[in-house]
Design a protein around this motif. Structure first.
Motif, mmCIF file in Angstrom:
data_model
loop_
_atom_site.group_PDB
_atom_site.id
_atom_site.type_symbol
_atom_site.label_atom_id
_atom_site.label_comp_id
_atom_site.label_asym_id
_atom_site.label_seq_id
_atom_site.Cartn_x
_atom_site.Cartn_y
_atom_site.Cartn_z
ATOM 1 N N SER A 37 1.942 -4.055 -0.821
ATOM 2 C CA SER A 37 1.445 -3.703 -2.156
ATOM 3 C C SER A 37 2.595 -3.416 -3.124
ATOM 4 O O SER A 37 2.612 -3.922 -4.247
ATOM 5 N N VAL A 38 3.549 -2.597 -2.663
ATOM 6 C CA VAL A 38 4.667 -2.222 -3.540
ATOM 7 C C VAL A 38 5.435 -3.469 -3.968
ATOM 8 O O VAL A 38 5.858 -3.604 -5.124
ATOM 9 N N ASP A 39 5.579 -4.377 -3.033
ATOM 10 C CA ASP A 39 6.316 -5.610 -3.306
ATOM 11 C C ASP A 39 5.708 -6.396 -4.466
ATOM 12 O O ASP A 39 6.397 -7.129 -5.163
ATOM 13 N N LYS A 40 4.370 -6.234 -4.665
ATOM 14 C CA LYS A 40 3.689 -7.040 -5.685
ATOM 15 C C LYS A 40 3.600 -6.365 -7.055
ATOM 16 O O LYS A 40 3.119 -6.967 -8.014
ATOM 17 N N ILE A 41 4.024 -5.082 -7.120
ATOM 18 C CA ILE A 41 3.923 -4.374 -8.403
ATOM 19 C C ILE A 41 5.099 -4.743 -9.302
ATOM 20 O O ILE A 41 6.259 -4.680 -8.868
ATOM 21 N N ALA A 42 4.808 -5.155 -10.522
ATOM 22 C CA ALA A 42 5.865 -5.571 -11.441
ATOM 23 C C ALA A 42 6.576 -4.365 -12.064
ATOM 24 O O ALA A 42 7.784 -4.378 -12.282
ATOM 25 N N THR A 43 5.810 -3.306 -12.388
ATOM 26 C CA THR A 43 6.408 -2.124 -13.016
ATOM 27 C C THR A 43 7.174 -1.299 -11.986
ATOM 28 O O THR A 43 6.650 -1.048 -10.905
ATOM 29 N N PRO A 44 8.407 -0.858 -12.315
ATOM 30 C CA PRO A 44 9.109 0.039 -11.388
ATOM 31 C C PRO A 44 8.305 1.304 -11.134
ATOM 32 O O PRO A 44 7.824 1.940 -12.089
ATOM 33 N N LEU A 45 8.107 1.667 -9.859
ATOM 34 C CA LEU A 45 7.352 2.873 -9.514
ATOM 35 C C LEU A 45 7.983 4.107 -10.139
ATOM 36 O O LEU A 45 7.301 5.069 -10.486
ATOM 37 N N SER A 46 9.302 4.072 -10.318
ATOM 38 C CA SER A 46 10.009 5.227 -10.875
ATOM 39 C C SER A 46 9.612 5.489 -12.334
ATOM 40 O O SER A 46 9.810 6.583 -12.846
ATOM 41 N N GLU A 47 9.031 4.464 -12.968
ATOM 42 C CA GLU A 47 8.629 4.653 -14.372
ATOM 43 C C GLU A 47 7.152 4.971 -14.491
ATOM 44 O O GLU A 47 6.622 5.121 -15.585
ATOM 45 N N PRO A 49 3.709 7.303 -13.900
ATOM 46 C CA PRO A 49 3.361 8.707 -13.667
ATOM 47 C C PRO A 49 2.966 8.893 -12.202
ATOM 48 O O PRO A 49 2.198 8.060 -11.681
ATOM 49 N N PRO A 50 3.503 9.917 -11.512
ATOM 50 C CA PRO A 50 3.282 10.098 -10.080
ATOM 51 C C PRO A 50 1.813 9.964 -9.653
ATOM 52 O O PRO A 50 1.528 9.326 -8.650
ATOM 53 N N ASN A 51 0.894 10.527 -10.442
ATOM 54 C CA ASN A 51 -0.507 10.490 -10.033
ATOM 55 C C ASN A 51 -1.067 9.086 -9.918
ATOM 56 O O ASN A 51 -1.909 8.809 -9.078
ATOM 57 N N SER A 52 -0.589 8.210 -10.800
ATOM 58 C CA SER A 52 -1.141 6.857 -10.817
ATOM 59 C C SER A 52 -0.748 6.070 -9.578
ATOM 60 O O SER A 52 -1.367 5.067 -9.234
ATOM 61 N N ILE A 53 0.321 6.551 -8.908
ATOM 62 C CA ILE A 53 0.769 5.845 -7.695
ATOM 63 C C ILE A 53 -0.344 5.804 -6.646
ATOM 64 O O ILE A 53 -0.539 4.800 -5.968
ATOM 65 N N PHE A 54 -1.109 6.900 -6.579
ATOM 66 C CA PHE A 54 -2.162 6.982 -5.548
ATOM 67 C C PHE A 54 -3.328 6.042 -5.828
ATOM 68 O O PHE A 54 -4.142 5.799 -4.951
ATOM 69 N N SER A 55 -3.430 5.584 -7.072
ATOM 70 C CA SER A 55 -4.554 4.692 -7.360
ATOM 71 C C SER A 55 -4.193 3.209 -7.195
ATOM 72 O O SER A 55 -5.018 2.336 -7.413
ATOM 73 N N ILE A 56 -2.935 2.945 -6.779
ATOM 74 C CA ILE A 56 -2.572 1.542 -6.526
ATOM 75 C C ILE A 56 -3.289 1.064 -5.271
ATOM 76 O O ILE A 56 -3.340 1.772 -4.254
ATOM 77 N N LYS A 57 -3.828 -0.131 -5.368
ATOM 78 C CA LYS A 57 -4.558 -0.685 -4.229
ATOM 79 C C LYS A 57 -3.607 -0.864 -3.037
ATOM 80 O O LYS A 57 -2.508 -1.383 -3.172
ATOM 81 N N GLY A 58 -4.039 -0.386 -1.867
ATOM 82 C CA GLY A 58 -3.222 -0.542 -0.662
ATOM 83 C C GLY A 58 -2.309 0.646 -0.398
ATOM 84 O O GLY A 58 -1.645 0.709 0.631
ATOM 85 N N ILE A 59 -2.257 1.592 -1.337
ATOM 86 C CA ILE A 59 -1.439 2.803 -1.122
ATOM 87 C C ILE A 59 -2.373 3.971 -0.812
ATOM 88 O O ILE A 59 -3.130 4.416 -1.675
ATOM 89 N N ILE A 67 6.155 7.662 -1.114
ATOM 90 C CA ILE A 67 6.771 7.037 -2.295
ATOM 91 C C ILE A 67 7.360 8.130 -3.189
ATOM 92 O O ILE A 67 8.503 8.028 -3.657
ATOM 93 N N ILE A 68 6.592 9.179 -3.400
ATOM 94 C CA ILE A 68 7.090 10.279 -4.241
ATOM 95 C C ILE A 68 8.344 10.894 -3.621
ATOM 96 O O ILE A 68 9.336 11.160 -4.307
ATOM 97 N N GLU A 69 8.334 11.035 -2.300
ATOM 98 C CA GLU A 69 9.540 11.549 -1.610
ATOM 99 C C GLU A 69 10.749 10.646 -1.892
ATOM 100 O O GLU A 69 11.836 11.120 -2.214
ATOM 101 N N MET A 70 10.531 9.349 -1.791
ATOM 102 C CA MET A 70 11.656 8.420 -2.020
ATOM 103 C C MET A 70 12.123 8.471 -3.472
ATOM 104 O O MET A 70 13.319 8.381 -3.746
ATOM 105 N N LEU A 71 11.170 8.587 -4.388
ATOM 106 C CA LEU A 71 11.546 8.649 -5.803
ATOM 107 C C LEU A 71 12.351 9.913 -6.083
ATOM 108 O O LEU A 71 13.294 9.903 -6.871
ATOM 109 N N GLN A 72 11.980 10.994 -5.406
ATOM 110 C CA GLN A 72 12.669 12.266 -5.666
ATOM 111 C C GLN A 72 13.996 12.375 -4.930
ATOM 112 O O GLN A 72 14.987 12.863 -5.463
#
Ligand SMILES: [Zn+2]
Ligand SMILES: [Zn+2]
Length: 558
Positions: A37-47, A49-59, A67-72
């Motif tokens: 899933s992450v591989d297919k996202i065009a927008t950098p996860l670092s940009e 909002p943390p909450n929206s990460i959980f609504s990505i399909k497959g996450i 992911i939040i741990e890695m970003l931090q």
């Protein structure tokens, strides 16, 4: 800031390692899905909002938190932990085409293999096919991918580049109007080759143009030498010479540094003189010619000055095949096929030494099967006389140094080769003790592959060579020079020491198929480096001498 690619790669590696370690397959799958899933996202996860990460399909929740741990923090702790628990060789296996996590798990946990070199060797010994999921084709693919991968390191076994160097030389001499004479490591018959070298009277520009045209870009150039490296990381070098200095350049590039330093010191050698042949260099300094293979240690120069170089063993001096396997254990050919092939090669005898009972991974012989094999050997010997198969065994040296059968079974063999195959991770003290006990066993006749090394892949267990050689001398045990190009064990650098103690060497192919007989030649090439002559090599004994040797060895048993 960590990129999506890195996050995806971390998840993917984590999923694979969890599979290799046999952890919860559903968790592993969820991380693999997250990687996808992450591989297919065009927008950098670092940009985002943390909450929206959980609504990505497959996450899922867990992957989202990671992911939040890695970003931090820039890293993934659970991945670092599992890497810590994984041998580096197992991690490397993930780079090999044709083996996924499931197969790696089998290789690690069931075959107890932890490095690529060991895995390659296991392919050569046909060992993978004994396991579920590994067919002959898979084994062949794995073998080829490992060879390719290891080639990318830029160092090669002599055997791996020998044909290549011959073909390239043919191409050079037929395409260019220059002379080429092989020199350097290949000419010195070293077991590991970093570069293939020629002396040439060629013109640098023409050489560069030609080499470029066959896929060898220029790597380095000076007034003495031009080097090239191709895509497989093979380095080719040309030493530039003219008619006058051709032989002195050939001489200098065919010596080790130690040798050359001593040569310069003792002879005050004048390299500007003109030598019509390389041998003229030696005669100019009252020295008998020293073959390139022997131009290693300084001491050889003094022997050559006293005319004391003995004639070297040659491949034709091998008249018996000692140490080989058949389909009774992990070999690829039947006893009859092995015998026929040996006869065709002009051999007078064959010593069959299949694996012993503890070598379950290699289909080692149970006591009952030993007796059955001996019956078959008797039959073949009747049929093929005067050619003779000797009944031998490659007995595992068990962890405590004892051999693998009770004495009465050991007594049924003509000859026992004792080798270490398991629990290779030993310190020197343990390894010495284990080997010494095996050498002192009255049934041991030959010490097989002394250190267990696999060149370019696995260092041998550490041993005190002098101690082991002395023990072999005291107990009349022969030291094998295992001729497999990846073993060449005993190291040729120790052979001279063994010869000084009157220990016999035996150049043995450790053949697992009839093709394996060819490996004897690689053993001979390194034995020449050590100055071995045929009288000092057991596999050069003719049938009669060998029978006497076996008889004498058996006197130890009583
Ligand atoms: Zn072995
Ligand atoms: Zn063997």
């Amino acid at each position: 800031m960590i990129t999506n690619d890195e996050i995806s790669n971390n998840f993917s590696l984590l999923a694979k390692l969890m599979d290799i370690h046999g952890e919860n397959p559903f968790k592993a799958k969820s991380y693999a899905a997250a990687a996808f899933s992450v591989d297919k996202i065009a927008t950098p996860l670092s940009e985002m909002p943390p909450n929206s990460i959980f609504s990505i399909k497959g996450i899922g929740e867990s992957a989202g938190n990671r992911i939040i741990e890695m970003l931090q923090t820039g890293k993934l702790q659970i991945l670092e932990d599992i890497i810590q628990q994984t041998p580096p060789g197992i991690l490397e296996m993930l780079k090999i085409k044709g083996i996924g996590p499931k197969k790696i798990a089998t290789i690690w946990k069931e075959l107890e293999i932890e490095t690529l070199g060991e895995l390659l060797y296991a392919c050569n010994e046909n060992r993978l096919t004994l396991y579920k999921g590994f067919g002959e084709k898979t084994q062949q693919n794995i073998k080829e991918s490992i060879e390719f991968y290891m080639g990318t390191m830029g160092r090669y076994l002599f055997q791996q580049v020998e044909n290549f160097s011959k073909e390239l030389e043919k191409l050079l001499t037929t395409s260019l109007p220059f002379s080429f004479q092989l020199t350097g490591e290949m000419r010195r018959q070293l077991e590991i080759i970093d570069s293939i070298d020629w002396v040439t009277n060629g013109n640098a520009d023409q050489l560069i143009a030609f080499m470029n045209s066959i896929g060898f870009p220029l790597k380095e150039q000076n007034s003495f030498k031009i080097s090239f490296k191709n895509e497989q990381n093979i380095t080719v070098q040309f030493w530039l010479a003219n008619q006058e200095n051709f032989q002195s350049v050939l001489f200098e590039t065919s010596c080790s540094e130690d040798f050359l330093t001593e040569w310069i010191k003792t002879t005050q050698w004048d390299k500007s003189a003109i030598y019509p042949l390389e041998d003229s260099i030696f005669s100019a300094y009252d020295c008998c010619p020293i073959p390139p293979a022997q131009r290693e240690s300084a001491s050889i120069i003094h022997l050559a000055k006293q005319n004391e170089l003995s004639s070297l063993i040659t491949p034709d001096d091998i008249v018996g095949i000692i140490h080989s396997h058949s389909t009774w254990s992990d070999g690829g050919n039947s006893l009859t096929e092995m015998a026929k092939a040996a006869i065709e090669k002009g051999m007078q005898y064959l010593v069959i030494s299949d694996h012993s009972k503890s070598a379950f991974y290699a289909n080692g012989l149970s006591i009952e099967r030993v007796a059955a094999q001996h019956q078959e050997i008797n039959q073949i010997n009747q049929e093929f006389a005067p050619f003779k198969i000797f009944k031998s065994i490659e007995s595992d040296i068990l962890n405590d140094g004892s051999l693998d059968y009770p004495d009465e079974i050991l007594a049924s063999f003509d000859l026992v080769i004792a080798s270490v195959h398991s629990n290779l991770k030993m310190n020197e003290e343990k390894a010495n003790a284990r080997l010494l006990k095996a050498i002192e066993n009255n049934y041991t006749n030959i010490l097989g592959h002394m250190t267990g090394r696999l060149l370019l892949s696995r260092a041998g267990y550490p041993i005190n060579h002098e101690l082991i050689i002395d023990a072999c001398a005291a107990n009349g045990v022969v030291i094998e020079l295992n001729a497999h190009p990846r073993r060449l064990d005993i190291d040729w650098r120790w052979i001279e020491k063994a010869l000084q103690k009157n220990v016999l060497i035996s150049i043995n192919p450790d053949a697992h198929t009839i093709d394996g007989y060819e490996d004897c030649r690689f053993g001979v090439l390194v034995a020449q480096k050590a100055g071995l002559n045929k009288q000092q090599n057991l596999s050069s004994f003719n049938l009669n001498q060998f029978e006497q040797f076996v008889h004498q060895q058996q006197l130890k048993r009583s």
